[in-house]
Design a protein around this motif. Structure first.
Motif, PDB file in Angstrom:
ATOM      1  N   ASN A   1       0.866  -1.181   0.000  1.00  0.00           N
ATOM      2  CA  ASN A   1       0.000   0.000   0.000  1.00  0.00           C
ATOM      3  C   ASN A   1       0.902   1.231   0.000  1.00  0.00           C
ATOM      4  OD1 ASN A   1       0.818   0.589   2.698  1.00  0.00           O
ATOM      5  ND2 ASN A   1      -0.817  -0.727   3.517  1.00  0.00           N
ATOM      6  N   ILE A   2       0.332   2.403  -0.070  1.00  0.00           N
ATOM      7  CA  ILE A   2       1.127   3.617  -0.226  1.00  0.00           C
ATOM      8  C   ILE A   2       2.084   3.823   0.948  1.00  0.00           C
ATOM      9  CG2 ILE A   2      -0.659   5.104   0.799  1.00  0.00           C
ATOM     10  CD1 ILE A   2       1.817   6.009  -2.062  1.00  0.00           C
ATOM     11  N   TYR A   3       1.642   3.498   2.164  1.00  0.00           N
ATOM     12  CA  TYR A   3       2.484   3.660   3.353  1.00  0.00           C
ATOM     13  C   TYR A   3       3.664   2.696   3.291  1.00  0.00           C
ATOM     14  CZ  TYR A   3       3.956   3.411   8.254  1.00  0.00           C
ATOM     15  OH  TYR A   3       4.699   3.396   9.405  1.00  0.00           O
ATOM     16  N   GLU A   4       3.406   1.439   2.970  1.00  0.00           N
ATOM     17  CA  GLU A   4       4.471   0.428   2.879  1.00  0.00           C
ATOM     18  C   GLU A   4       5.455   0.766   1.763  1.00  0.00           C
ATOM     19  OE1 GLU A   4       1.865  -3.469   4.357  1.00  0.00           O
ATOM     20  OE2 GLU A   4       1.738  -2.749   2.276  1.00  0.00           O
ATOM     21  N   TYR A   5       4.898   1.221   0.645  1.00  0.00           N
ATOM     22  CA  TYR A   5       5.749   1.568  -0.495  1.00  0.00           C
ATOM     23  C   TYR A   5       6.681   2.730  -0.163  1.00  0.00           C
ATOM     24  CZ  TYR A   5       7.107   3.360  -5.087  1.00  0.00           C
ATOM     25  OH  TYR A   5       7.836   3.819  -6.161  1.00  0.00           O
ATOM     26  N   GLU A   6       6.148   3.779   0.416  1.00  0.00           N
ATOM     27  CA  GLU A   6       6.965   4.958   0.727  1.00  0.00           C
ATOM     28  C   GLU A   6       8.039   4.634   1.762  1.00  0.00           C
ATOM     29  OE1 GLU A   6       4.203   8.021   1.785  1.00  0.00           O
ATOM     30  OE2 GLU A   6       3.737   8.508  -0.326  1.00  0.00           O
ATOM     31  N   ASN A   7       7.713   3.824   2.737  1.00  0.00           N
ATOM     32  CA  ASN A   7       8.715   3.432   3.740  1.00  0.00           C
ATOM     33  C   ASN A   7       9.812   2.580   3.124  1.00  0.00           C
ATOM     34  OD1 ASN A   7       7.801   4.749   6.011  1.00  0.00           O
ATOM     35  ND2 ASN A   7       6.542   3.061   6.738  1.00  0.00           N
ATOM     36  N   PHE A   8       9.433   1.663   2.242  1.00  0.00           N
ATOM     37  CA  PHE A   8      10.413   0.803   1.576  1.00  0.00           C
ATOM     38  C   PHE A   8      11.339   1.636   0.698  1.00  0.00           C
ATOM     39  CE2 PHE A   8      11.526  -2.355  -1.817  1.00  0.00           C
ATOM     40  CZ  PHE A   8      12.215  -3.245  -1.010  1.00  0.00           C
ATOM     41  N   VAL A   9      10.773   2.536  -0.089  1.00  0.00           N
ATOM     42  CA  VAL A   9      11.568   3.403  -0.964  1.00  0.00           C
ATOM     43  C   VAL A   9      12.500   4.286  -0.135  1.00  0.00           C
ATOM     44  CG1 VAL A   9      11.442   5.372  -2.550  1.00  0.00           C
ATOM     45  CG2 VAL A   9       9.937   3.400  -2.889  1.00  0.00           C
ATOM     46  N   LYS A  10      11.978   4.847   0.958  1.00  0.00           N
ATOM     47  CA  LYS A  10      12.787   5.711   1.829  1.00  0.00           C
ATOM     48  C   LYS A  10      13.970   4.928   2.402  1.00  0.00           C
ATOM     49  CE  LYS A  10      12.230   8.837   5.820  1.00  0.00           C
ATOM     50  NZ  LYS A  10      13.087   8.222   6.842  1.00  0.00           N
ATOM     51  N   SER A  11      13.736   3.700   2.844  1.00  0.00           N
ATOM     52  CA  SER A  11      14.810   2.874   3.407  1.00  0.00           C
ATOM     53  C   SER A  11      15.885   2.587   2.363  1.00  0.00           C
ATOM     54  CB  SER A  11      14.243   1.558   3.937  1.00  0.00           C
ATOM     55  OG  SER A  11      13.358   1.785   5.004  1.00  0.00           O
ATOM     56  N   LEU A  12      15.458   2.257   1.148  1.00  0.00           N
ATOM     57  CA  LEU A  12      16.424   1.991   0.079  1.00  0.00           C
ATOM     58  C   LEU A  12      17.265   3.230  -0.229  1.00  0.00           C
ATOM     59  CD1 LEU A  12      14.293  -0.115  -2.460  1.00  0.00           C
ATOM     60  CD2 LEU A  12      16.219  -0.933  -1.090  1.00  0.00           C
ATOM     61  N   ARG A  13      16.613   4.365  -0.351  1.00  0.00           N
ATOM     62  CA  ARG A  13      17.334   5.596  -0.706  1.00  0.00           C
ATOM     63  C   ARG A  13      18.319   6.018   0.382  1.00  0.00           C
ATOM     64  NH1 ARG A  13      13.190   9.547  -4.114  1.00  0.00           N
ATOM     65  NH2 ARG A  13      12.391   7.913  -5.493  1.00  0.00           N
ATOM     66  N   GLU A  14      17.925   5.852   1.640  1.00  0.00           N
ATOM     67  CA  GLU A  14      18.788   6.285   2.740  1.00  0.00           C
ATOM     68  C   GLU A  14      19.942   5.324   3.000  1.00  0.00           C
ATOM     69  OE1 GLU A  14      16.132   6.782   6.009  1.00  0.00           O
ATOM     70  OE2 GLU A  14      15.444   8.779   5.338  1.00  0.00           O
ATOM     71  N   SER A  15      19.916   4.132   2.388  1.00  0.00           N
ATOM     72  CA  SER A  15      20.941   3.114   2.666  1.00  0.00           C
ATOM     73  C   SER A  15      21.896   2.899   1.500  1.00  0.00           C
ATOM     74  CB  SER A  15      20.244   1.786   3.013  1.00  0.00           C
ATOM     75  OG  SER A  15      19.415   1.937   4.143  1.00  0.00           O
ATOM     76  N   ARG A  16      21.877   3.785   0.516  1.00  0.00           N
ATOM     77  CA  ARG A  16      22.701   3.592  -0.688  1.00  0.00           C
ATOM     78  C   ARG A  16      24.197   3.799  -0.456  1.00  0.00           C
ATOM     79  NH1 ARG A  16      18.700   7.104  -4.617  1.00  0.00           N
ATOM     80  NH2 ARG A  16      17.227   5.401  -5.110  1.00  0.00           N
ATOM     81  N   GLY A  17      24.547   4.595   0.512  1.00  0.00           N
ATOM     82  CA  GLY A  17      25.955   4.910   0.720  1.00  0.00           C
ATOM     83  C   GLY A  17      26.760   3.692   1.154  1.00  0.00           C
ATOM     84  N   ILE A  18      28.020   3.639   0.738  1.00  0.00           N
ATOM     85  CA  ILE A  18      28.915   2.554   1.134  1.00  0.00           C
ATOM     86  C   ILE A  18      29.967   3.082   2.091  1.00  0.00           C
ATOM     87  CG2 ILE A  18      28.529   1.102  -0.893  1.00  0.00           C
ATOM     88  CD1 ILE A  18      31.010   2.328  -2.171  1.00  0.00           C
ATOM     89  N   SER A  19      30.513   2.217   2.905  1.00  0.00           N
ATOM     90  CA  SER A  19      31.445   2.612   3.958  1.00  0.00           C
ATOM     91  C   SER A  19      32.799   3.020   3.371  1.00  0.00           C
ATOM     92  CB  SER A  19      31.653   1.459   4.935  1.00  0.00           C
ATOM     93  OG  SER A  19      32.368   0.403   4.300  1.00  0.00           O
ATOM     94  N   ASP A  20      33.578   3.720   4.187  1.00  0.00           N
ATOM     95  CA  ASP A  20      34.933   4.106   3.775  1.00  0.00           C
ATOM     96  C   ASP A  20      35.795   2.874   3.505  1.00  0.00           C
ATOM     97  OD1 ASP A  20      34.315   6.776   3.979  1.00  0.00           O
ATOM     98  OD2 ASP A  20      35.125   6.999   6.011  1.00  0.00           O
ATOM     99  N   ARG A  21      35.558   1.806   4.266  1.00  0.00           N
ATOM    100  CA  ARG A  21      36.334   0.580   4.067  1.00  0.00           C
ATOM    101  C   ARG A  21      36.082  -0.010   2.689  1.00  0.00           C
ATOM    102  NH1 ARG A  21      35.726  -3.980   8.573  1.00  0.00           N
ATOM    103  NH2 ARG A  21      36.331  -2.178   9.817  1.00  0.00           N
ATOM    104  N   VAL A  22      34.812  -0.021   2.275  1.00  0.00           N
ATOM    105  CA  VAL A  22      34.467  -0.535   0.946  1.00  0.00           C
ATOM    106  C   VAL A  22      35.033   0.391  -0.131  1.00  0.00           C
ATOM    107  CG1 VAL A  22      32.589  -1.083  -0.650  1.00  0.00           C
ATOM    108  CG2 VAL A  22      32.412  -1.735   1.759  1.00  0.00           C
ATOM    109  N   LYS A  23      34.950   1.695   0.094  1.00  0.00           N
ATOM    110  CA  LYS A  23      35.499   2.649  -0.876  1.00  0.00           C
ATOM    111  C   LYS A  23      36.999   2.467  -1.051  1.00  0.00           C
ATOM    112  CE  LYS A  23      32.079   6.329  -0.168  1.00  0.00           C
ATOM    113  NZ  LYS A  23      31.846   7.712   0.340  1.00  0.00           N
ATOM    114  N   GLU A  24      37.695   2.291   0.051  1.00  0.00           N
ATOM    115  CA  GLU A  24      39.147   2.108  -0.028  1.00  0.00           C
ATOM    116  C   GLU A  24      39.497   0.830  -0.767  1.00  0.00           C
ATOM    117  OE1 GLU A  24      41.601   4.231   0.702  1.00  0.00           O
ATOM    118  OE2 GLU A  24      39.904   5.591   1.030  1.00  0.00           O
ATOM    119  N   PHE A  25      38.720  -0.214  -0.536  1.00  0.00           N
ATOM    120  CA  PHE A  25      38.946  -1.454  -1.273  1.00  0.00           C
ATOM    121  C   PHE A  25      38.778  -1.209  -2.767  1.00  0.00           C
ATOM    122  CE2 PHE A  25      36.448  -4.765  -3.479  1.00  0.00           C
ATOM    123  CZ  PHE A  25      37.493  -5.640  -3.749  1.00  0.00           C
TER     124      PHE A  25
END
Length: 374
Positions: free
Chosen positions: A57-81
């Motif tokens: 539903n719209i609430y579930e969809y928006e929360n799922f999309v928000k979680s995906l967007r806010e979790s895209r960044g990768i750690s400095d350790r992964v970047k250095e690798f």
């Protein structure tokens, strides 16, 4: 004793995730036609459907999309690798190792899939891939844009510019079409590991490793290489007939399940054509070659139930969107990770360790001879 090579037609579990009708060329995710999902849905909504068994539903969809967007960044350790990797490394090896580092950072030991692990795996795959693409091009990596959708952000991080509506839609649909495909080699590899109650990252790494193979995730790379090798449309007939005469495969043709045209290929052909018309040049020439290969291939192979599969036109779509051919399997993986996770979650609900048998045909009772007497 019947041994089924490749476990062909062997069922390993019941599923409610994906249904394939290989005779009629139909594909369903959770009961929804792939044609409807490609036309009306998007990657985020379809991922939710695959994972949780229903459209949000719209609430579930928006929360799922928000979680995906806010979790895209990768750690400095992964970047250095990623910065430390040689530029000629196999991109799937790079992705596999980066996911290992993610597992180390999360400090997972046994099977315990958190919602955040699911979100992290889906959201960070494109960031890892695009980061390494940019480094290989001697360009500064582009950080994720949380205002963009999953597919649009992926293209933005790869190319450094926001995609057009046509490019976004082609990428989004391509990712939907690659999310899952029942019990394929990489999904089975993931399940073998998960069935031991190992952690989710180890299971996903197994999937990546299986997908790396040219008979699975690397097939679209081989299809594009074939189109490029042909060079021009007037060379197609001679090239294809020569391959057939020498009993060589036509790359992007044939599928173990489909005995007719792969529905995913039908959808991607339309987007390959659209991108070819928009971009012209090499992309248009490769598309015209592919169409001619399809025509001649179906004429000779169609009566045997061999038709274009998803790899045939996905190769042109991915190339037109800015991905080098060696990165095609990683793009495949960035979508298929959702399917891997869904099948893992489904299997371990009623888990049994996967431990098949091998039929022994060697000698019995051989006498041991000391090394100085051999």
């Amino acid at each position: 004793m019947e041994i089924k090579k490749g476990l062909e037609d062997v069922y390993v579990k019941e599923t409610e995730i994906t249904y394939i009708d290989g005779e009629l060329g139909r594909l369903y995710y959770r009961g929804y036609s792939i044609y409807d999902l490609a036309e009306f849905s998007n990657f985020e909504e379809t991922s939710y459907l695959i994972l949780y068994g229903k459209l949000p539903n719209i609430y579930e969809y928006e929360n799922f999309v928000k979680s995906l967007r806010e979790s895209r960044g990768i750690s400095d350790r992964v970047k250095e690798f990623l910065k430390s990797v040689k530029k000629n490394a196999d991109p799937m090896d790079v992705l596999r190792t980066a996911v290992s580092i993610m597992g180390l950072e999360e400090n997972t030991h046994t099977y315990n899939v958190s919602e955040q692990s699911i979100i992290n795996l889906i959201s960070k795959f494109p960031t890892i891939i695009s980061y390494y693409i940019r480094l290989r091009r001697d360009l500064e990596p582009v950080e994720p844009d949380t205002s963009l959708s999953h597919a649009a952000n992926f293209l933005y991080m790869v190319n450094g510019t926001k995609p057009s509506e046509e490019e976004y839609k082609a990428m989004d649909v391509a990712m939907i079409l690659h999310i899952d495909h029942e019990m394929n080699a990489s999904t089975f590899a993931s399940l073998v590991v998960a069935s031991t109650l190992s952690d989710i990252y180890s299971s996903i790494i197994a999937g990546i490793s299986a997908l790396k193979g040219p008979l699975h995730g690397g097939a679209n790379y081989e299809a594009l290489k074939m189109f490029k090798e042909i060079g021009y449309i007037e060379n197609v007939e001679k090239y294809i007939l020569n391959r057939l005469a020498n009993k060589q495969r036509i790359m992007g043709f044939g599928h173990r399940v489909y005995k007719t045209y792969d529905p995913r290929a039908r959808i991607l052909k339309a987007y390959a054509k659209l991108l070819a018309e928009k971009k012209g040049g090499e992309i248009k020439r490769l598309y015209e070659i592919a169409e001619k290969v399809e025509e001649i291939g179906i004429k000779h192979l169609g009566p045997k139930g061999i038709y274009p599969n998803v790899d045939f036109y996905s190769s042109i779509v991915f190339y037109a969107l800015g991905f080098e051919p060696e990165f095609f399997p990683t793009v495949f993986a960035s979508a298929r990770v959702t399917g891997w996770i869904a099948h893992i979650l489904e299997y371990v609900k009623d888990n049994k360790i996967i431990r098949p048998k091998a039929y022994y045909k060697g000698e019995i009772g051989r006498k041991y001879i000391p090394i100085d007497s051999r």
